[in-house]
Design an enzyme around this catalytic site. Structure first.
Site, PDB file in Angstrom:
ATOM      1  N   LYS A  48      17.180   5.949 -19.213  1.00  0.00           N
ATOM      2  CA  LYS A  48      18.532   6.480 -19.492  1.00  0.00           C
ATOM      3  C   LYS A  48      19.419   6.355 -18.264  1.00  0.00           C
ATOM      4  O   LYS A  48      20.531   6.865 -18.247  1.00  0.00           O
ATOM      5  CB  LYS A  48      18.428   7.953 -19.889  1.00  0.00           C
ATOM      6  CG  LYS A  48      17.580   8.218 -21.112  1.00  0.00           C
ATOM      7  CD  LYS A  48      17.490   9.730 -21.342  1.00  0.00           C
ATOM      8  CE  LYS A  48      16.230  10.103 -22.082  1.00  0.00           C
ATOM      9  NZ  LYS A  48      15.902  11.526 -21.915  1.00  0.00           N
ATOM     10  N   HIS A  94      -0.583  -0.394   2.372  1.00  0.00           N
ATOM     11  CA  HIS A  94      -1.555   0.197   1.448  1.00  0.00           C
ATOM     12  C   HIS A  94      -2.505   1.015   2.333  1.00  0.00           C
ATOM     13  O   HIS A  94      -3.667   0.659   2.525  1.00  0.00           O
ATOM     14  CB  HIS A  94      -2.294  -0.913   0.707  1.00  0.00           C
ATOM     15  CG  HIS A  94      -3.013  -0.464  -0.535  1.00  0.00           C
ATOM     16  ND1 HIS A  94      -3.257   0.865  -0.829  1.00  0.00           N
ATOM     17  CD2 HIS A  94      -3.561  -1.175  -1.559  1.00  0.00           C
ATOM     18  CE1 HIS A  94      -3.922   0.942  -1.963  1.00  0.00           C
ATOM     19  NE2 HIS A  94      -4.110  -0.272  -2.434  1.00  0.00           N
ATOM     20  N   ARG A 138       2.513   4.497  -6.312  1.00  0.00           N
ATOM     21  CA  ARG A 138       2.463   3.050  -6.059  1.00  0.00           C
ATOM     22  C   ARG A 138       3.770   2.464  -6.565  1.00  0.00           C
ATOM     23  O   ARG A 138       4.179   2.731  -7.711  1.00  0.00           O
ATOM     24  CB  ARG A 138       1.286   2.406  -6.775  1.00  0.00           C
ATOM     25  CG  ARG A 138       1.395   0.883  -6.741  1.00  0.00           C
ATOM     26  CD  ARG A 138       0.148   0.211  -7.197  1.00  0.00           C
ATOM     27  NE  ARG A 138      -0.914   0.342  -6.203  1.00  0.00           N
ATOM     28  CZ  ARG A 138      -2.006  -0.412  -6.205  1.00  0.00           C
ATOM     29  NH1 ARG A 138      -2.175  -1.341  -7.118  1.00  0.00           N
ATOM     30  NH2 ARG A 138      -2.932  -0.242  -5.283  1.00  0.00           N
ATOM     31  N   ARG A 140      -8.328   0.198  -9.451  1.00  0.00           N
ATOM     32  CA  ARG A 140      -9.114   0.958  -8.482  1.00  0.00           C
ATOM     33  C   ARG A 140      -8.380   2.126  -7.847  1.00  0.00           C
ATOM     34  O   ARG A 140      -8.901   3.237  -7.778  1.00  0.00           O
ATOM     35  CB  ARG A 140      -9.572   0.050  -7.316  1.00  0.00           C
ATOM     36  CG  ARG A 140     -10.784  -0.758  -7.572  1.00  0.00           C
ATOM     37  CD  ARG A 140     -10.627  -2.085  -6.844  1.00  0.00           C
ATOM     38  NE  ARG A 140      -9.568  -2.809  -7.509  1.00  0.00           N
ATOM     39  CZ  ARG A 140      -9.790  -3.641  -8.530  1.00  0.00           C
ATOM     40  NH1 ARG A 140     -10.996  -3.892  -8.892  1.00  0.00           N
ATOM     41  NH2 ARG A 140      -8.785  -4.227  -9.155  1.00  0.00           N
ATOM     42  N   THR A 141      -7.174   1.855  -7.341  1.00  0.00           N
ATOM     43  CA  THR A 141      -6.481   2.899  -6.586  1.00  0.00           C
ATOM     44  C   THR A 141      -6.136   4.060  -7.510  1.00  0.00           C
ATOM     45  O   THR A 141      -6.345   5.233  -7.163  1.00  0.00           O
ATOM     46  CB  THR A 141      -5.211   2.320  -5.916  1.00  0.00           C
ATOM     47  OG1 THR A 141      -5.569   1.086  -5.291  1.00  0.00           O
ATOM     48  CG2 THR A 141      -4.645   3.272  -4.889  1.00  0.00           C
TER      49      THR A 141
HETATM   50  N1   CP Z   1      -7.435  -2.670  -4.116  1.00  0.00           N
HETATM   51  C1   CP Z   1      -6.480  -2.248  -4.968  1.00  0.00           C
HETATM   52  O1   CP Z   1      -5.409  -1.742  -4.564  1.00  0.00           O
HETATM   53  O2   CP Z   1      -6.807  -2.415  -6.280  1.00  0.00           O
HETATM   54  P1   CP Z   1      -5.891  -1.960  -7.502  1.00  0.00           P
HETATM   55  O3   CP Z   1      -4.621  -2.814  -7.445  1.00  0.00           O
HETATM   56  O4   CP Z   1      -6.693  -2.226  -8.738  1.00  0.00           O
HETATM   57  O5   CP Z   1      -5.540  -0.527  -7.329  1.00  0.00           O
END
Ligand code: CP
Length: 331
Positions: A92, A146, A113, A63-64
């Protein structure tokens, strides 16, 4: 990282004040309205077509990643991605810090992420000290933050409660693996910007929210309760925020934690206890804590959350690049 009505880096949910959250939600509403027509889409795509974004996602995401990708496309931003560090020169021996600094040579925005808590802060501070600083967005870091999930959750709550006085005064329950859930942490912190909220954290002791989050809520003067009794809480609340067991951390931490899913799940039986106008949220992905049999219930709004994520992320990026006035004045 305080924002005072503006935003550059997006690091954690604490940096957002209420006026900024309100502005972002208004902008997200406007973007989704404009995007309804071809002319509107053409306009949106022209706003940032001179920008490029790197999506550096070294932890799995559906999703993100896709909502940021789509949000960039809506605004005309060209995207590149690194999702597996084995395909970069990290194999490397190049450090992650150097890798991200390289991205800043080619891109105008880094969306990342990472499995390390606070890594986005390290990167933002490092880039700020270079001659080509670019904004950094935290798309999920370790177990700690998040922030853009919290923004989409707030946007979803706001839309759900728009005819019921908004988010202020609502009772919201978080359920499941609250110990390792960064979405819970970010949303619980963001909710402190609202008045008269009561937060319930429903989990057995070993999965309860951390002491530092409790300290944050105490400091903010927020009303909250820790409990393991989901059945008692369901009829009291306006929103339930379900979460899955985050067993992927077991391997990293050398733990093996089991949650009694019978006690911390929602199915038809629990749905019968929920108020008729309450809502059920989930950041997804889900395991078995949300029975598929409740997907069609109008109170189950987790699919709307998914789409709201795209609009609020587009709003965030537009605001970072100071496109708010242009978009709000579009008719
Ligand atoms: N809600 C969420 O962060 O989903 P993903 O891990 O699929 O990005």
């Amino acid at each position: 990282m305080a924002t005072r009505g503006k935003i550059y880096h997006c690091i954690n949910s604490q940096q957002f004040d209420r006026p900024l959250i309100e502005k972002l939600c208004r902008l997200a509403d406007q973007i989704r309205k404009i995007a309804d027509t071809k002319e509107g889409m053409d306009f949106l795509e022209s706003t940032l077509h001179h920008k490029r974004a790197m999506l550096y996602f070294v932890q799995p995401s559906t999703r993100t990643f896709l909502s940021f990708y789509s949000a960039c496309q809506i605004l005309g931003i060209k995207c590149a991605e690194v999702r597996d560090p084995k395909t970069s020169s990290e194999v490397k021996g190049e450090s992650e810090e150097d890798t991200v600094r390289i991205f800043s040579s080619y891109f105008d925005l880094i969306i990342m992420r990472h499995f390390k808590a606070n890594f986005t802060v390290t990167i933002a501070e490092m880039l700020d000290g270079t001659d080509r600083p670019v904004p950094v967005i935290n798309a999920g870091s370790g177990k700690d933050q998040h922030p853009t999930q919290a923004l989409l959750d707030i946007y979803t709550l706001k839309r759900s409660f728009k005819d019921r006085g908004g988010i202020d005064g609502k009772r919201i329950a978080f359920v499941g693996d609250l110990w390792r859930g960064r979405t819970v942490r970010s949303l619980a912190q963001l909710l402190t910007k609202y008045q008269g909220i009561k937060q319930y954290f429903v989990a057995p002791t070993e999965f309860q929210i951390s002491a530092d989050l409790q300290a944050y809520l105490n400091e903010a003067g927020v009303s909250y309760e820790l409990t393991d009794d989901l059945k008692r809480i369901i009829p009291l609340v306006d929103a339930i925020y379900m979460t899955r067991l985050q067993s992927e951390w077991d391997e990293v931490d050398g733990t093996c934690c089991q949650l009694d899913l019978d006690k911390y799940s929602i199915g038809r039986r629990q749905l019968a206890l929920l108020k008729p106008d309450a809502i059920i949220m989930h950041p997804l992905p889900r395991k078995t804590e949300l029975a598929r049999e409740i997907d069609a219930d109008p109170r189950a709004i987790y699919w709307k959350q998914v789409r709201n994520g795209m609009w609020i992320r587009a709003a965030l990026i537009a605001m970072i690049f100071q496109q708010e006035s242009a978009i709000l004045s579009y008719t």
